[in-house]
Design a protein around this motif. Structure first.
Motif, PDB file in Angstrom:
ATOM      1  N   LEU A 259      42.445  43.049  31.389  1.00  0.00           N
ATOM      2  CA  LEU A 259      42.249  41.765  30.717  1.00  0.00           C
ATOM      3  C   LEU A 259      40.872  41.183  31.056  1.00  0.00           C
ATOM      4  O   LEU A 259      40.180  40.664  30.171  1.00  0.00           O
ATOM      5  CB  LEU A 259      43.364  40.797  31.117  1.00  0.00           C
ATOM      6  CG  LEU A 259      43.489  39.502  30.343  1.00  0.00           C
ATOM      7  CD1 LEU A 259      43.623  39.757  28.840  1.00  0.00           C
ATOM      8  CD2 LEU A 259      44.709  38.722  30.830  1.00  0.00           C
ATOM      9  N   LEU A 260      40.463  41.303  32.318  1.00  0.00           N
ATOM     10  CA  LEU A 260      39.135  40.820  32.709  1.00  0.00           C
ATOM     11  C   LEU A 260      38.042  41.609  31.976  1.00  0.00           C
ATOM     12  O   LEU A 260      37.074  41.032  31.486  1.00  0.00           O
ATOM     13  CB  LEU A 260      38.950  40.924  34.223  1.00  0.00           C
ATOM     14  CG  LEU A 260      39.761  39.921  35.049  1.00  0.00           C
ATOM     15  CD1 LEU A 260      39.686  40.243  36.531  1.00  0.00           C
ATOM     16  CD2 LEU A 260      39.301  38.495  34.777  1.00  0.00           C
ATOM     17  N   ARG A 261      38.231  42.905  31.892  1.00  0.00           N
ATOM     18  CA  ARG A 261      37.261  43.753  31.183  1.00  0.00           C
ATOM     19  C   ARG A 261      37.189  43.347  29.708  1.00  0.00           C
ATOM     20  O   ARG A 261      36.097  43.183  29.149  1.00  0.00           O
ATOM     21  CB  ARG A 261      37.667  45.220  31.305  1.00  0.00           C
ATOM     22  CG  ARG A 261      36.730  46.169  30.577  1.00  0.00           C
ATOM     23  CD  ARG A 261      37.228  47.599  30.674  1.00  0.00           C
ATOM     24  NE  ARG A 261      36.911  48.171  31.978  1.00  0.00           N
ATOM     25  CZ  ARG A 261      37.610  49.135  32.566  1.00  0.00           C
ATOM     26  NH1 ARG A 261      38.687  49.632  31.980  1.00  0.00           N
ATOM     27  NH2 ARG A 261      37.236  49.609  33.730  1.00  0.00           N
ATOM     28  N   LYS A 262      38.327  43.176  29.093  1.00  0.00           N
ATOM     29  CA  LYS A 262      38.392  42.835  27.662  1.00  0.00           C
ATOM     30  C   LYS A 262      37.706  41.501  27.361  1.00  0.00           C
ATOM     31  O   LYS A 262      37.107  41.328  26.300  1.00  0.00           O
ATOM     32  CB  LYS A 262      39.857  42.780  27.238  1.00  0.00           C
ATOM     33  CG  LYS A 262      40.098  42.491  25.787  1.00  0.00           C
ATOM     34  CD  LYS A 262      41.593  42.497  25.487  1.00  0.00           C
ATOM     35  CE  LYS A 262      41.860  42.110  24.050  1.00  0.00           C
ATOM     36  NZ  LYS A 262      43.295  42.066  23.765  1.00  0.00           N
ATOM     37  N   THR A 263      37.807  40.560  28.305  1.00  0.00           N
ATOM     38  CA  THR A 263      37.219  39.236  28.093  1.00  0.00           C
ATOM     39  C   THR A 263      35.809  39.121  28.669  1.00  0.00           C
ATOM     40  O   THR A 263      35.215  38.032  28.651  1.00  0.00           O
ATOM     41  CB  THR A 263      38.135  38.138  28.688  1.00  0.00           C
ATOM     42  OG1 THR A 263      38.333  38.391  30.080  1.00  0.00           O
ATOM     43  CG2 THR A 263      39.476  38.093  27.971  1.00  0.00           C
TER      44      THR A 263
END
Length: 155
Positions: A124-128
């Motif tokens: 999720l951190l990577r995606k955002t």
């Protein structure tokens, strides 16, 4: 009173209706110790199989659960079962996500839920497009074992 009695000391050990003196049941069957042990072994095997199927099913449903962010509570959440969640708590510092604590309810410990939460959190951190600073010991160890998330680390 039920109206039935067992005649002890008789050769047949039938249960009789007290009012009519008519047998209500067959005498109890004699069973060897080996037969009892065999029956108990079968019972344990059936119960164990059912428990394994239930565990595989419940783990399967956890593996399909999705990590979400709850910004009001400053945590990433993974639903487990019956409303329970695993959570990775964070604080924000200079636009970075500082992971400070990971929590899994004790009744679910040892099932890989914290690792699933960590995978989902870093995805999720990577995606955002955000960067993380792992202050939580679990998250730090997770990153050592999972270098594929090194691009999510700040600095």
């Amino acid at each position: 009173m039920s109206g039935a009695e067992t005649r002890s000391g008789t050769a047949d050990n039938h249960v009789f209706d007290r009012t009519t003196d008519v047998p209500l049941s067959d005498p109890p069957a004699e069973q060897s110790t080996a037969g009892i042990v065999h029956d108990l072994g079968n019972l344990i095997q059936v119960a164990s199989s059912a428990l394994c199927r239930q565990t595989r099913h419940s783990r399967g449903s956890k593996m399909n659960a999705k990590v979400t962010e709850n910004p009001q509570q400053h945590r990433f959440e993974l639903p487990i079962a019956d409303g329970a969640i695993a959570a990775a708590y964070y604080r924000l510092e200079n636009g970075r996500v500082v992971l400070i604590h990971t929590e899994v309810p004790s009744e679910f410990s040892g099932q890989g839920i914290a690792s699933q939460l960590a995978h989902g959190t870093f995805e999720l951190l990577r995606k955002t497009g955000r960067k993380a600073i792992p202050k939580c010991p679990f998250m730090g160890q997770f990153l050592v074992k999972n270098p594929q998330y090194s691009d999510v680390l700040a600095g």
